[in-house]
Structures are given as structure tokens and as C-alpha cells.
Design an enzyme around this catalytic site. Structure first.
Site, PDB file in Angstrom:
ATOM      1  N   PRO A  37      16.213  65.839  15.382  1.00  0.00           N
ATOM      2  CG  PRO A  37      16.322  66.245  13.078  1.00  0.00           C
ATOM      3  CD  PRO A  37      15.656  66.732  14.347  1.00  0.00           C
ATOM      4  CD  GLU A  39      15.052  64.339  22.412  1.00  0.00           C
ATOM      5  OE1 GLU A  39      14.201  64.624  21.541  1.00  0.00           O
ATOM      6  OE2 GLU A  39      14.759  63.819  23.494  1.00  0.00           O
ATOM      7  CG  ASN A 163      15.040  52.172  19.178  1.00  0.00           C
ATOM      8  OD1 ASN A 163      15.109  53.377  19.445  1.00  0.00           O
ATOM      9  ND2 ASN A 163      15.997  51.316  19.495  1.00  0.00           N
TER      10      ASN A 163
END
Ligand SMILES: Cc1cc2nc3c(=O)[nH]c(=O)nc-3n(C[C@H](O)[C@H](O)[C@H](O)COP(=O)(O)OP(=O)(O)OC[C@H]3O[C@@H](n4cnc5c(N)ncnc54)[C@H](O)[C@@H]3O)c2cc1C
Length: 174
Positions: A37, A39, A163
Site C-alpha cells: 500500500p 509503495e 492499474n
């Protein structure tokens, strides 16, 4: 161009115990996962930084570039595009600050960090593209910072977890 990315091999490498990273031997992968989280949010923060610089560079450029009896900034389209960019940049920064606050309290969960990484990096690519367009042909030339930003922004949607993977992590919490 600045990313010196290459494959590394560690074959029969001995590492002194004093060089142990993390606190527990044999738990390297778990410890790495626990930091994901952070990073991912850092990627979001990098996005905010680049968005702000792209807008700054573009405002300077369009106010200085003379064409058709005025500057590029004089066109209403330029002003509207930059107004949209500035608004979205502000929304991104407010959300990023919210994530940083939660990180500092130890409360930044995986889904929210994924939102920071995916949404801000998507926005970064969109805004840098808009800013490059306002530079015209110069925007495509490497000596203009916006051209470098265009290349550098693109990887943000890929590394740290693509993503699409971020969206899977968010969807799991629904
Ligand atoms: C410049 C750079 C620096 C990097 N630095 C590091 C580093 O320091 N440490 C490290 O560990 N890694 C690093 N990486 C690796 C990076 O994290 C991976 O490239 C990234 O996670 C995507 O994995 P992949 O390349 O194997 O793509 P793939 O897993 O092959 O995915 C390809 C594409 O398929 C789609 N896709 C993949 N999975 C799904 C899914 N579940 N659902 C829907 N679509 C999907 C996405 O569009 C994705 O981009 C770096 C990569 C680059 C380019």
C-alpha cells in the site's frame, strides 16, 4: 530514458546475517506485501508531483509562445483545458493528502492505496497528454520537459501492479 532497468541474477550469493532486511528471516515476501500500500501510494504521490510540474511548465510555455497575433494562452480553449487540468490536479492532491494522513496513522488499506495508484496515474497520463498538446510540435521534442514527462508518465500505470490489478483489489472490497 533515465530508468536503468535490467534483469538481475543472484547465484550462490552469500549474504551476512547483519545485512538482513526486515525483522524476521524467511518472511521477506510477506513483509514486502505489507509495504505494497505504501509503495502504491508513493506512485500516486509521484503522479501528483508530475501533474503540478506539467501544468506549471505549460502555463509558462503558452504565455510565452506568440502565434496568430497573440499568445497560445489567449485562446479560450487553452484556458479551459488548463482550468480543467488545475481542477483535477487539486482534487488529486486532496485525495493524495488524505491517503498520506491515513498512511502516517498506519490506516492506509490496500484498496484505498490502489485507488491512489490507479486513479492518479491515469489522471497523470491524461493531463500530461493535454499539456503536451498545448506545446504543439515542440511538445514532441526531447529537449522540452513535457516530452520527457509524457514518456515517464506512461509506466506509472504499469509498475507497482498494473492499474487493472488495482481495480481488482478495489472490487474485492465491494
Ligand atoms: C520501469 C519499470 C520498473 C519496475 N520496477 C520494479 C521493481 O522495482 N520491483 C518489482 O518487483 N517490479 C518492478 N517492475 C515490474 C512491474 O511491477 C510489472 O511490470 C507490472 O506489475 C506488470 O507486470 P507484467 O509486466 O508482468 O505484466 P503482465 O502481468 O504480463 O500484464 C500485462 C498487462 O495485462 C493486463 N493484466 C494483467 N493482469 C491482469 C488482470 N488480473 N486483470 C486484467 N488485466 C490484467 C494489464 O493491462 C497489464 O498491463 C518494474 C517495471 C518497469 C517497467
Amino acid at each position: 530514458h533515465a530508468a536503468d532497468t535490467s534483469e538481475l541474477f543472484f547465484d550462490e550469493v552469500r549474504v551476512p546475517a547483519s545485512n538482513l532486511l526486515g525483522e524476521v528471516e524467511g518472511k521477506g515476501f510477506i513483509q514486502l506485501m505489507q509495504k505494497l500500500p505504501q509503495e502504491r501510494h508513493i506512485i500516486g504521490l509521484q503522479g501528483v508531483g508530475m501533474i503540478e510540474r506539467a501544468i506549471h511548465e505549460t502555463v509558462e510555455y503558452v504565455k510565452g509562445r506568440k502565434a496568430f497575433g497573440g499568445t497560445i494562452f489567449d485562446f479560450q480553449n487553452t484556458q479551459f483545458k488548463l482550468a480543467e487540468c488545475k481542477t483535477e490536479a487539486t482534487v488529486a492532491k486532496v485525495f493524495a493528502d488524505h491517503c498520506t494522513e491515513r498512511l502516517l496513522k498506519g490506516e492506509l488499506d490496500a484498496a484505498t492505496a490502489s485507488m491512489s495508484k490507479y486513479w492518479i496515474s491515469d489522471l497523470q497520463c491524461k493531463i500530461v497528454d493535454e499539456c503536451l498538446q498545448l506545446h504543439g510540435g515542440f511538445g514532441y521534442m526531447d529537449e522540452y520537459p513535457i516530452a520527457q514527462m509524457y514518456a515517464d508518465a506512461r509506466v506509472q500505470r504499469i509498475y507497482g501492479g498494473a492499474n487493472e490489478v488495482m481495480k481488482m483489489l478495489i472490487a474485492r472490497t465491494l
